[in-house]
Scaffold this active site. Structure first.
Site, PDB file in Angstrom:
ATOM      1  N   ASP A   1      17.514  82.470 -56.966  1.00 15.10           N
ATOM      2  CA  ASP A   1      17.169  82.254 -55.565  1.00 15.10           C
ATOM      3  C   ASP A   1      17.181  80.739 -55.326  1.00 15.10           C
ATOM      4  O   ASP A   1      16.291  80.020 -55.798  1.00 15.10           O
ATOM      5  CB  ASP A   1      15.776  82.816 -55.256  1.00 15.10           C
ATOM      6  CG  ASP A   1      15.699  84.328 -55.364  1.00 15.10           C
ATOM      7  OD1 ASP A   1      16.634  84.944 -55.904  1.00 15.10           O
ATOM      8  OD2 ASP A   1      14.684  84.896 -54.907  1.00 15.10           O
TER       9      ASP A   1
ATOM     10  N   LYS B   1      17.807  84.939 -48.068  1.00 14.70           N
ATOM     11  CA  LYS B   1      16.386  85.213 -48.254  1.00 14.70           C
ATOM     12  C   LYS B   1      15.589  84.430 -47.214  1.00 14.70           C
ATOM     13  O   LYS B   1      15.875  83.261 -46.959  1.00 14.70           O
ATOM     14  CB  LYS B   1      15.977  84.807 -49.672  1.00 14.70           C
ATOM     15  CG  LYS B   1      14.488  84.938 -49.996  1.00 14.70           C
ATOM     16  CD  LYS B   1      14.231  84.529 -51.447  1.00 14.70           C
ATOM     17  CE  LYS B   1      12.743  84.419 -51.765  1.00 14.70           C
ATOM     18  NZ  LYS B   1      12.514  83.990 -53.169  1.00 14.70           N
TER      19      LYS B   1
ATOM     20  N   LYS C   1      16.935  89.441 -48.487  1.00 11.94           N
ATOM     21  CA  LYS C   1      15.671  89.533 -49.218  1.00 11.94           C
ATOM     22  C   LYS C   1      14.591  88.984 -48.303  1.00 11.94           C
ATOM     23  O   LYS C   1      14.587  87.793 -47.969  1.00 11.94           O
ATOM     24  CB  LYS C   1      15.720  88.748 -50.521  1.00 11.94           C
ATOM     25  CG  LYS C   1      14.383  88.756 -51.290  1.00 11.94           C
ATOM     26  CD  LYS C   1      14.498  88.025 -52.613  1.00 11.94           C
ATOM     27  CE  LYS C   1      13.149  87.878 -53.303  1.00 11.94           C
ATOM     28  NZ  LYS C   1      13.260  87.164 -54.598  1.00 11.94           N
TER      29      LYS C   1
END
Length: 212
Positions: A89, A150, A175
């Site tokens: 991430d 995300k 996400k």
């Protein structure tokens, strides 16, 4: 969606500045017990990968502000992958995005994506962006060939918002992360278009589903 499907869509997370090895072990054990993934600080990835090899392991790059020099982000990514991370991430550089340097943002992200053979999620810190900026962030992630976008690091004000998830889902799998503390909130994010949930409350989310 059954319990197992829900659990595998949760990244059970511990990323605070005071995170200890014991905290990481607890998250790994809970992830293994409930069938979740785990998202942990990069300094613990090597030992975590050896300890619980059956848990899908995510870690962060350029965390939490995304202002690392691009070569450092690439090096972080490669090190995390070599240590055993299954997913990364990476935090987008919000300042460069806001200043209109979208190409530089996309190029930096592409450098990370190209450096590793594992899925890369781009953290856009949506609560800091206007809708136009959020769309440019998502376009940069698409251009970089990222796998997910995300919503949040959890370190800026606010967390995952329904309207941001809806917008982001137009571009890539999403996400949703930040402030998702129970199954009801997680379900709202899935309904809005999220494919994955990042939360320190993974156990509570799964147990909340079981009570529905």
């Amino acid at each position: 969606m059954d319990r197992a499907t829900l659990a595998e869509r949760i990244d059970h997370t511990v990323l605070g500045p005071e995170t200890t090895p014991a905290d990481v072990r607890q998250v790994l054990d809970e992830a293994a017990e409930y069938g979740m993934n785990a998202c942990i600080p990069p300094c613990y990835v090597g030992t975590a990968a050896e300890r619980t090899p059956d848990v899908t392991l995510a870690t962060v790059v350029g965390f939490p502000h995304g202002q690392h020099e691009p070569s450092i982000k690439r090096e972080e990514a490669v090190t995390a992958y070599e240590d055993g991370a299954d997913e990364l991430d990476v935090v987008l550089n919000v300042g460069r995005l806001k200043s209109g340097e979208t190409h530089a943002v996309s190029s930096e992200l592409a450098g990370v994506v190209d450096a590793v053979p594992v899925p890369v999620k781009v953290i856009v810190e949506a609560t800091l962006l206007s809708e136009a900026e959020l769309r440019r962030a998502c376009e940069a992630a698409v251009d970089a060939d990222a796998d997910f976008v995300k919503t949040s690091t959890g370190f800026a004000d606010g967390g995952a918002r329904i309207e941001d998830v809806e917008t982001m889902s137009e571009y890539l799998p999403v996400k949703a992360s930040g402030g998702i503390g129970d199954y009801e909130r997680a379900a709202a994010m899935f309904k809005a278009g999220a494919d994955r949930i990042g939360a320190s409350s993974g156990v509570a989310i799964v147990e909340g589903f079981e009570k529905e």
